[in-house]
Design a protein around this motif. Structure first.
Motif, PDB file in Angstrom:
ATOM      1  N   MET A 621       0.820  -1.214   0.000  1.00 40.67           N
ATOM      2  CA  MET A 621       0.000   0.000   0.000  1.00 40.67           C
ATOM      3  C   MET A 621       0.856   1.267   0.000  1.00 40.67           C
ATOM      4  O   MET A 621       0.359   2.355  -0.264  1.00 40.67           O
ATOM      5  N   ALA A 625      -0.892   4.457  -4.726  1.00 41.92           N
ATOM      6  CA  ALA A 625      -1.740   5.379  -5.488  1.00 41.92           C
ATOM      7  C   ALA A 625      -1.017   5.995  -6.681  1.00 41.92           C
ATOM      8  O   ALA A 625      -1.672   6.420  -7.647  1.00 41.92           O
ATOM      9  N   VAL A 653      -4.369   0.526   5.091  1.00 45.08           N
ATOM     10  CA  VAL A 653      -4.750   1.580   4.150  1.00 45.08           C
ATOM     11  C   VAL A 653      -4.832   2.893   4.922  1.00 45.08           C
ATOM     12  O   VAL A 653      -5.532   2.977   5.932  1.00 45.08           O
ATOM     13  N   THR A 658      -5.306   5.900  -1.936  1.00 47.08           N
ATOM     14  CA  THR A 658      -5.041   4.465  -1.960  1.00 47.08           C
ATOM     15  C   THR A 658      -6.350   3.683  -1.991  1.00 47.08           C
ATOM     16  O   THR A 658      -6.488   2.710  -2.730  1.00 47.08           O
TER      17      THR A 658
END
Length: 684
Positions: A621, A625, A653, A658
């Motif tokens: 994670m 993004a 998260v 994300t």
């Protein structure tokens, strides 16, 4: 039916009997009307203006000109009232002639059934037409109000349909450097944002349209008309635009510093470095001390130092005038991937420091490695010059028992220098805690404390919600454990678990957690509780029989309990894991692999084990993004799980971007501080 609710009609006839016949015929059929009797055609125009009639019934003679005269008056006064002609005789030719002139139909009093059917049909059509006109009028009024609001709003607002910008207010145009709306409307939204944000934007847009986006701020770099970029934090909401579903993107003016308390702005300007936006050294240390005075609730807290390698050579190459511009761009790369809650400061000319709180130390290490890779591929444009560089990252771990700001800073700076002198482009970590833990374990201090806590029931369950990206609350929780010391202070797992592992105490702790979890499930409407097992429990051949006895005592539904083990343990002890997993499934429990996707062969695991859930590792994670390679990796893991009907959960998260990407990649559930911090379990 009350007279006030009766449908108003105009009846044009010279004979009152005709009016009474229509009134009684319709009322006997349950159609309440209020007939307004007009004797002469010359009075029709005034009646149409004064009466909000839903229908006009005009009695005419055999002369076709009579129908023409009535329709001429109706058109003259602009009335859209449906017209029915009433005659003694009716045939298809007469009906066709009437309808050609604009009438709805022709009726006769000789056939009351048809009279009732035609009137009911036309009144319903009139009602629907009026409702439609009202809706259209309201929509036009709403759109006018919306345009007025958008035009006067200091917030930058745009509407997007199917990925295309269909409307943008002056503040949005001004933000991007355009003067005319035509320059932006009709263009793809992705064209005005940095490609690294596209995955998050696409996921958020789709989720928002499906009603599964909950006002989370989305971060993205906007590409302005002059070629520069600016970071935005937008709010997304589902709206209608021109009668079709759309997504409204709003970037609040207050977040651009256009409003707010003047004292706050002055304080912010005083504390922040103008080039990088980071806190100046003195103020960073003040904020750091305040942050460390508050105990961390879970995970780890570390200080990270970052500096471009060979900084003096870089400064000599670009010159003093361009150096601050270079540092601004360098800090921008850090800003794209750090969390808003990270404390961010500048030490000296080129060193940037962060106080980071994450789920594990590995998360921070992976984040640092991703940043190094990102910097290494970046071209810094400084006027006519274009340069590239590498950077080194130093990490100083902060002991949660006795956090010390000074030593953490020294450790991080020293670790960074070591990373650069050993070749640069590396991460180096200083950790004094391991030696302390080993020393305490050697003295058997931790063993005594853990055993005493087990005997005195001084462990506590913590629950962390697992949120659904499919829109509904599944009532799912991950179980964490805390130990309470003799003074009543909570100790994090990082403080005692390693000692427990080295001294064969994990099975005892696991069984305490399992028993407490079953008690919790029995007293609360929990749909799914995830309980992790240690390596020792995985290899414990007596565990299944013990669980069988616990089930008899607790009488809970076993499918509400999901046991989870790490991918590393499952890989190293595959035979033991397979035996345990099959036994758990046979007993009705569910089985989960956590920290999934970073091992040698995750696909082999899901092929050999009976798995209900996989939890995609939190390290994946970090930077997801804005990293297409990571996104492809996670999508591959999701696809592999879906092929075997395995549900997917993303670990740790921490931000909306994300989450948006995960939604697009097909992840079903998420957990982490962005969803909720761990909370103490309250037993019934």
């Amino acid at each position: 039916m009350a007279e006030s609710s009766a449908v108003p009609m105009i009846v044009l006839t010279r004979h009152q009997d005709n009016v009474e016949a229509i009134n009684s015929t319709l009322r006997n059929a349950g159609v309440a009307v209020r007939c307004n009797w007009i004797k002469e055609l010359t009075d029709l125009g005034e009646a149409l203006q004064q009466i909000n009639a839903h229908m006009l019934v005009a009695f005419v003679g055999p002369d076709p000109a009579d129908m023409t005269k009535v329709m001429t008056v109706v058109r003259q006064y602009g009335a859209e009232v449906p017209v029915l002609f009433a005659r003694d005789q009716v045939d298809e030719e007469i009906m066709a002639n009437a309808m050609q002139q604009g009438a709805r139909d022709v009726i006769t009093l000789m056939n009351p059934n048809r009279l009732r059917g035609v009137v009911a049909r036309e009144l319903e059509a009139s009602r629907q037409a009026r409702a439609l006109n009202s809706t259209i009028s309201s929509a036009r009024e709403y759109r006018d109000q919306l345009k007025s609001f958008m035009a006067g709003s200091a917030d930058a607002i745009a509407h997007v349909q199917e990925g295309i910008i269909v409307d943008a207010n002056p503040a949005w145009l001004d933000l991007y450097g355009f003067t005319e709306a035509d320059a932006l409307t009709g263009t793809p939204l992705m064209d005005v944002f940095d490609p690294e944000a596209h995955a998050a934007l696409k996921g958020a847009l789709v989720a928002c349209l499906q009603g599964k986006w909950s006002n989370h701020p989305l971060k993205a770099n906007a590409l302005l008309n002059d070629g520069s970029s600016v970071p935005l934090e937008m709010e997304l909401s589902r709206v209608e635009f021109d009668g079709e579903p759309a997504v409204r993107l709003c970037f609040a003016a207050r977040k651009r510093g256009e409003s707010g308390n003047l004292n706050e702005q002055l304080t912010e300007a005083l504390e922040r470095d103008a080039s990088t936006g980071a806190l100046q050294r003195r103020f960073f240390i003040e904020h750091l001390k305040k942050a460390l005075a508050q105990p961390i609730k879970a995970g780890v807290r570390e200080l990270v130092a970052i500096q471009p390698d060979k900084l003096e050579a870089v400064a000599d190459d670009i010159g003093p005038l361009a150096f601050e511009d270079f540092m601004a761009q360098f800090a921008g790369l850090i800003g794209e991937t750090r969390q808003p809650t990270d404390l961010f400061g500048r030490f000296g000319d080129g060193t940037l420091v962060l106080l980071m709180e994450r789920g594990t130390a590995r998360d921070i290490e992976v984040w640092a490695a991703n940043l190094i890779r990102k910097v290494g591929t970046q071209v810094f444009r400084l006027g006519e010059k274009q340069i590239s560089c590498t950077c080194s990252v130093g990490v100083g771990l902060i002991d949660p028992r006795s956090p010390n700001a000074g030593s953490a800073i020294l450790d991080a700076l020293s670790a960074r220098r070591t990373a650069e002198t050993s070749g640069g482009g590396k991460v180096n970590i200083v950790d004094h805690r391991e030696a302390d833990t080993k020393r305490e374990a050697a003295d058997e201090l931790w063993v005594k404390r853990i055993r005493a806590a087990l005997m005195e029931n001084r462990f506590r369950l913590m629950q962390q919600p697992v949120a659904s990206l499919l829109g509904e609350d599944k009532g799912m929780f991950d179980v964490l454990v805390r130990m309470v010391d003799e003074q009543g202070e909570e100790l994090l797992p990082a403080e005692f678990m390693s000692a427990a592992e080295r001294n064969d105490l994990m099975k005892n702790i696991d069984r305490w957690v399992i028993g407490a979890s079953m008690t919790f499930i029995a007293s609360r409407p929990v749909k799914q509780l995830f309980v992790r097992l240690s390596k020792d429990s995985v290899r414990d051949k007596s565990l299944l029989q013990w669980l069988h006895n616990q089930l008899k005592a607790s009488r809970i539904e076993p499918s509400r309990l999901a046991f989870q083990i790490s991918e590393q343990i499952a890989t190293e002890y595959l035979a033991d894991t397979s035996e345990l997993a099959n036994g758990l499934r046979k007993a009705g429990f569910r089985f989960t692999i956590e920290h999934f996707g970073t091992g040698r062969d995750p696909q082999r695991l899901i092929a050999h084990l009976p798995i209900d859930f996989v939890k995609v590792d939190g390290t994946l994670m970090q930077g997801l993004a804005v990293d297409p390679a990571l996104q492809a990796r996670v999508r591959e893991l999701v696809d592999q799980a879906k092929e075997r009907n395995i549900s997917t959960i993303a670990e740790r998260v921490e931000d909306a971007n994300t989450m948006a990407v995960l939604w697009q990649l097909g992840i079903e559930f998420i957990q982490g501080y962005f969803v909720n911090e761990p909370e103490q379990v309250v037993m019934g």
